[in-house]
Write a protein that holds these residues in place. Sequence first.
Motif, PDB file in Angstrom:
ATOM      1  N   LEU A 149      -0.579  -7.237   2.228  1.00  0.00           N
ATOM      2  CA  LEU A 149      -0.628  -6.206   1.191  1.00  0.00           C
ATOM      3  C   LEU A 149       0.751  -5.952   0.616  1.00  0.00           C
ATOM      4  O   LEU A 149       1.709  -5.700   1.339  1.00  0.00           O
ATOM      5  N   VAL A 150       0.788  -6.029  -0.729  1.00  0.00           N
ATOM      6  CA  VAL A 150       1.976  -5.604  -1.458  1.00  0.00           C
ATOM      7  C   VAL A 150       1.759  -4.153  -1.884  1.00  0.00           C
ATOM      8  O   VAL A 150       0.672  -3.812  -2.364  1.00  0.00           O
ATOM      9  N   LEU A 151       2.778  -3.312  -1.748  1.00  0.00           N
ATOM     10  CA  LEU A 151       2.615  -1.893  -2.047  1.00  0.00           C
ATOM     11  C   LEU A 151       2.990  -1.530  -3.477  1.00  0.00           C
ATOM     12  O   LEU A 151       2.935  -0.352  -3.841  1.00  0.00           O
ATOM     13  N   THR A 152       3.360  -2.550  -4.306  1.00  0.00           N
ATOM     14  CA  THR A 152       3.675  -2.274  -5.717  1.00  0.00           C
ATOM     15  C   THR A 152       2.705  -3.066  -6.576  1.00  0.00           C
ATOM     16  O   THR A 152       2.936  -4.241  -6.883  1.00  0.00           O
ATOM     17  N   LEU A 153       1.590  -2.463  -6.950  1.00  0.00           N
ATOM     18  CA  LEU A 153       0.526  -3.104  -7.710  1.00  0.00           C
ATOM     19  C   LEU A 153       0.373  -2.423  -9.053  1.00  0.00           C
ATOM     20  O   LEU A 153       0.802  -1.264  -9.235  1.00  0.00           O
ATOM     21  N   PRO A 154      -0.244  -3.098  -9.975  1.00  0.00           N
ATOM     22  CA  PRO A 154      -0.412  -2.488 -11.313  1.00  0.00           C
ATOM     23  C   PRO A 154      -1.204  -1.189 -11.270  1.00  0.00           C
ATOM     24  O   PRO A 154      -0.956  -0.292 -12.076  1.00  0.00           O
ATOM     25  N   ASP A 155      -2.142  -1.076 -10.329  1.00  0.00           N
ATOM     26  CA  ASP A 155      -2.969   0.133 -10.299  1.00  0.00           C
ATOM     27  C   ASP A 155      -2.678   0.986  -9.065  1.00  0.00           C
ATOM     28  O   ASP A 155      -3.513   1.803  -8.652  1.00  0.00           O
ATOM     29  N   GLY A 156      -1.533   0.839  -8.445  1.00  0.00           N
ATOM     30  CA  GLY A 156      -1.188   1.693  -7.310  1.00  0.00           C
ATOM     31  C   GLY A 156       0.205   1.396  -6.811  1.00  0.00           C
ATOM     32  O   GLY A 156       0.656   0.252  -6.849  1.00  0.00           O
ATOM     33  N   GLN A 157       0.872   2.449  -6.338  1.00  0.00           N
ATOM     34  CA  GLN A 157       2.239   2.286  -5.895  1.00  0.00           C
ATOM     35  C   GLN A 157       2.447   3.001  -4.556  1.00  0.00           C
ATOM     36  O   GLN A 157       1.896   4.065  -4.295  1.00  0.00           O
ATOM     37  N   GLY A 158       3.277   2.359  -3.707  1.00  0.00           N
ATOM     38  CA  GLY A 158       3.777   3.022  -2.523  1.00  0.00           C
ATOM     39  C   GLY A 158       2.762   3.221  -1.413  1.00  0.00           C
ATOM     40  O   GLY A 158       1.770   2.511  -1.288  1.00  0.00           O
ATOM     41  N   ILE A 159       3.026   4.240  -0.618  1.00  0.00           N
ATOM     42  CA  ILE A 159       2.263   4.454   0.609  1.00  0.00           C
ATOM     43  C   ILE A 159       0.819   4.817   0.327  1.00  0.00           C
ATOM     44  O   ILE A 159      -0.073   4.622   1.168  1.00  0.00           O
ATOM     45  N   GLU A 160       0.536   5.371  -0.900  1.00  0.00           N
ATOM     46  CA  GLU A 160      -0.850   5.705  -1.239  1.00  0.00           C
ATOM     47  C   GLU A 160      -1.725   4.448  -1.270  1.00  0.00           C
ATOM     48  O   GLU A 160      -2.909   4.495  -0.893  1.00  0.00           O
ATOM     49  N   VAL A 161      -1.155   3.309  -1.690  1.00  0.00           N
ATOM     50  CA  VAL A 161      -1.911   2.046  -1.702  1.00  0.00           C
ATOM     51  C   VAL A 161      -2.312   1.678  -0.277  1.00  0.00           C
ATOM     52  O   VAL A 161      -3.461   1.318   0.001  1.00  0.00           O
ATOM     53  N   PHE A 162      -1.330   1.787   0.647  1.00  0.00           N
ATOM     54  CA  PHE A 162      -1.642   1.455   2.043  1.00  0.00           C
ATOM     55  C   PHE A 162      -2.749   2.363   2.576  1.00  0.00           C
ATOM     56  O   PHE A 162      -3.668   1.899   3.255  1.00  0.00           O
ATOM     57  N   ASP A 163      -2.648   3.683   2.312  1.00  0.00           N
ATOM     58  CA  ASP A 163      -3.645   4.617   2.848  1.00  0.00           C
ATOM     59  C   ASP A 163      -5.055   4.239   2.386  1.00  0.00           C
ATOM     60  O   ASP A 163      -6.013   4.317   3.175  1.00  0.00           O
ATOM     61  N   GLN A 164      -5.190   3.812   1.136  1.00  0.00           N
ATOM     62  CA  GLN A 164      -6.520   3.436   0.631  1.00  0.00           C
ATOM     63  C   GLN A 164      -7.040   2.184   1.344  1.00  0.00           C
ATOM     64  O   GLN A 164      -8.204   2.125   1.759  1.00  0.00           O
ATOM     65  N   ILE A 165      -6.178   1.174   1.473  1.00  0.00           N
ATOM     66  CA  ILE A 165      -6.587  -0.077   2.117  1.00  0.00           C
ATOM     67  C   ILE A 165      -6.913   0.170   3.581  1.00  0.00           C
ATOM     68  O   ILE A 165      -7.902  -0.336   4.124  1.00  0.00           O
ATOM     69  N   PHE A 166      -6.077   0.960   4.261  1.00  0.00           N
ATOM     70  CA  PHE A 166      -6.292   1.237   5.692  1.00  0.00           C
ATOM     71  C   PHE A 166      -7.606   1.976   5.902  1.00  0.00           C
ATOM     72  O   PHE A 166      -8.342   1.718   6.863  1.00  0.00           O
ATOM     73  N   ALA A 167      -7.922   2.905   4.983  1.00  0.00           N
ATOM     74  CA  ALA A 167      -9.178   3.647   5.109  1.00  0.00           C
ATOM     75  C   ALA A 167     -10.378   2.726   4.920  1.00  0.00           C
ATOM     76  O   ALA A 167     -11.426   2.914   5.548  1.00  0.00           O
ATOM     77  N   ALA A 168     -10.218   1.683   4.060  1.00  0.00           N
ATOM     78  CA  ALA A 168     -11.338   0.775   3.791  1.00  0.00           C
ATOM     79  C   ALA A 168     -11.484  -0.283   4.878  1.00  0.00           C
ATOM     80  O   ALA A 168     -12.589  -0.816   5.079  1.00  0.00           O
ATOM     81  N   ALA A 169     -10.390  -0.642   5.579  1.00  0.00           N
ATOM     82  CA  ALA A 169     -10.458  -1.706   6.601  1.00  0.00           C
ATOM     83  C   ALA A 169      -9.661  -1.291   7.827  1.00  0.00           C
ATOM     84  O   ALA A 169      -8.618  -1.890   8.142  1.00  0.00           O
ATOM     85  N   PRO A 170     -10.110  -0.247   8.551  1.00  0.00           N
ATOM     86  CA  PRO A 170      -9.312   0.214   9.693  1.00  0.00           C
ATOM     87  C   PRO A 170      -9.245  -0.790  10.836  1.00  0.00           C
ATOM     88  O   PRO A 170      -8.337  -0.722  11.656  1.00  0.00           O
TER      89      PRO A 170
END
Length: 853
Positions: free
Chosen positions: A79-100
Motif C-alpha cells: 500500500l502506498v499512502l499517497t493516492l489520487p483519492d486519499g492521503q496519509g494515515i486515513e488511507v491505511f485506516d480504510q484498508i486495514f478496516a477492510a482487510a484486518p
Amino acid sequence: MTAAKDSAMAAPTLSANGLAVPTVPTTVLLVEDDPLAAQIIVDALAGATDRRVFLVEWVTRCAAALARLGTGSVDVVLLVLTLPDGQGIEVFDQIFAAAPQALILVLSSASDEETARQAVQRGAHDYLVKGHVDAHWLPRALHYLIERKAIRDALKVSEARFRAMSNASPLGIFVSDAKGACVYTNAAYQKISGLSFEQTLGTNWSVAIHPADRQRVLTEWRAAIQGEEPFQTEFRFLQEDGSIVWTRLNSAAMDDGLEAHGRVKTVEDITERKATEMALHSTEDALFDERERAQVTLNSIGDAVLSTDPDGNVTYLNSVAEAMTGWSWKEAVGQPLGEVFHIIDGVTREIAADPVRRAIKEDRTVGLAADSVLIRRDGFESAIEDSVAPIHNRDGRDAGAVIVFHDVSKSRAMALKMAHLAQHDFLTDLPNRVLLTERLAQAIGLAKRHRKQVALLFLDLDHFKHINDSLGHTIGDLLLQSVADRLTTCVRASDTVCRQGGDEFVILLSEIEQPQDTAQITEKLLAAFALPHLISGQELHISLSIGISVYPDDGNDVDTVMQNADTAMYHAKASGRNNYQFFTAEMNARAVRRQVVESGLRRALKLGEFLLHFQPQVDIASGEMTGAEALIRWQDPALGLTYPGQFVAIAEECGLIVPIGQWVLREACRQTQAWLAAGLVAVPVAINISAAEFRKSGFLEGVRQVLHDTGLPPRYLELELTESILMHDAESSAKVLNALKDMGVRLAIDDFGTGYSSLTYLKRFPIDTLKIDQSFVRDLTTDSDDAIIVSAVIGIGRNLKQRVIAEGVETSEQLEFLQAQQCDGGQGFLFRRPLSAEEFANLLEHPAKSRTH
C-alpha cells in the motif's frame, strides 16, 4: 506482464512470466498510482523461486482497492499512502478496516517514513522504502513476513485453545514470569481469589493471601525456592468483600532445560473439605472444651463451689472454695463434709446442721442462716451466705449435692460505705443535701422543744466558674476540697457543713440564741476567705456570697427555711458579692416576682408574645434615616406591654436570653425582608447580641442559617456587641467578627466608652460603627468630661474610618454639639421614638416623613 488503470471492473492480474501458477498462490494486492514503481514490484515478484508463487493484482486508487478487498480474499496488501483519492494515515485506516486479516506492508518514500511508522503502530506489519526494492530482496522479505504472520496466527490460535482449556479447568492457574510478576490467571483462579485478571496482572501471587496466613506461607515459599524443591501448601484467600476461601496451592517452575522462565501455580478450592475437617475437630473438642469451660468457669466466678457424693464426702472444690476453707482439692477429696466445710452459728457459736443432708432429704435447694460463719482450716472466720442443691444422675437418683457460698464480710462493709456515700458528697466527704435535710429536720424539732433557734447559711463561691474554666476541673476540685476544709474549721463541732453541689455549700447552725449570733460566724467566714488558697503552687482567691434564714422567724419547716436562705444568697450576689444578707419578706416578694417573670418568659417564647419595635437612626448632617435598631417588647397578657429593662436581666439569669436573642435575630431579618419584598426602600436593621449568644457554639452557623431562611441580603443586618463581650477573649472574638464580615453582615460596638477596650484590638476588629453610650450624651452639654469623651470617640471613629452614632439624643442642644463635632449619626427621642412594625413601614413608604430637619 500486463498493467491496467482503475475501473469499475476488477483490476487486471499480473503473473510471473512463464511460470506455472501454484495450486494456492499468494494473492498480492498492489495499491500504487505510479506505473513505473508498480512495474518494479511486479517484476521483482515475478522472479520469485518455486518456494512461493505470488499472484499480483494492481490498482491505482483507494476506492478500487476497497472494492477488490470486498470481493474476496487477499493475502498481502502492498500500500502506498499517497493516492489520487486519499492521503496519509486515513488511507491505511480504510484498508486495514477492510482487510484486518491480510498482511499489510506500507510502501513509503524516504521522506515520509514517519507516516509509515504510524501505520505500523496502527496495525501494519511493516513498511518498505521505495527505491530499495529489488528482485532478490522483495520476495524473500514477503516470504519471511508471511511466515512470521502465520506463526503469530498459529500462536494466537494456540493461546486461545490454551485459554479455553484453562478456563474450563476447576483448578485456578496463576502464571508468573521469572521475576514473579503475574502474566496470566484463569477464570477459576479469579473466582477463588476474588481478583480480576487486571487486578492480578503484574502483582505477586501472594497479594490475596489472608493476613493471618501470609507470614507462614511466605516463609514456606522462600524455603522451598532456596532448596529448589516442589512447593505445596494450604492457606486462605481473603476476597475484597471479606469472604474467605480455603485453598491448596502447588507450584512448578517453567524452564527449557537451561534456565527458568517463571512459575505455574495451581490453586484448588478446598473450602468445603476444610469446613468438614473443622466440624469434625469441633465435635472432637466439644466434650473437652465443655469440661475445661466448666472448670475455668467454676474457678473464675466469685463464689466458692463445693460438691459431695451421696454419703456427704467431698468430691470437688473450686479455687475460691480452696481459699475460703484452707483445703486444696486433692487434700479434700474423700474427706467428710464437716472436716472441710466447718460452719458454726455466728451468734451461739454452735456447730451448724449439715446442709447437704437437708437438701438431699427435702430434694430442693436450701440456704443457710444469715449468721452462719465459716471457720477456715487455720482458724480464720468469715461470715458467709450460701445455698445447697441436690444433684441427680440420669436415672433420677441422688448423686450428691453442690454448695455455692461466698464471703459477705466485704459486702456488709460495702453496704455501710454505700450508706455513707448516699449521704455525703463524693469530692469533699461533707454531708450532702439528703443528710442536711435530715439534720435540719432534727434541729428544728429540738429547737422547737428547747425554745431555741436554728440558722441556715447558703454559701456560693464568687466567680468559681471562671477559675474552673480557666485552670481546669482538677484545680477546681482541689479548690472545692480546700474550701470544705476551711468552712469546717470555722464552725462548731455540733454544726453541719454541707455541699449542695457545684460551688454551693450550706452550713446548719443548731440551737442559736438569737439571729445576731449568726452574724459573728458569718463575719468569721468572710475573714477566713480573705486569705488565698494555695492550690498546686498557685494562690487562688475566692470570696463568698452568703444568705441567711433563721427558724422560726423565716419559716417553720425544712423546705421554707432552705428556700429562704437560697433567696437571701441570691440577694447577696446581686448586692456585689463577698457579703452576707439576712432573709427579708421583701426578698421573698422579689423572688416570687422573678419566678413569675421567668415562667412568663417561657410562655412568651412558646406562645409568641414577643414583638419588635424599630427606632430610626438618622444622618445628623442631612436628617435622613440611615438605619434602625430593633428593640424587643413583651406583650404580657396580664401586665401589658413590657420593656426589656423589666425582663432581660432575669432572662440572662435563667438561661432564656439565648432563645430570645435567636427569636429577635430571625424576626428582625424576616420583617426587613418583608419590607423589601413589598417594594419599600428598607434600611439596615441593628440588633443587640448578648454575651451568651456570641459565645455559644454554632452562633456563626445560626446567623448564616437565618439569612438563608429569610432570604435577607446580609448588608441589611447589623449586629451590635458591647466592648466587654469582644474583649472577654479578643483573639477568638476577632475570628468570629471576621467570619461575620465575610458573610457581608455589618458590625457595631454598642455602648462604646462604658467598657475597657484595647485600641490595638479595636483597630483589628472589622467594625463598621461605634455607638456612643447615652450616659455620655445625656450630660454632654453640662458636663465637660462627657463632652470630651464624646468628642474623643467621634475622633477615634473618624480616624479608624468607622461610622459613629450617638445614642439617647433628646435635646436640640445635644444635636447642635454633635453637629459641631461632625458626628455621623444619632438615635433618640429627639428624632423618633421606637415604632411598631406597621408604623415603621409607613415611614419607609413615605421617606420624606423620615427627615428630622
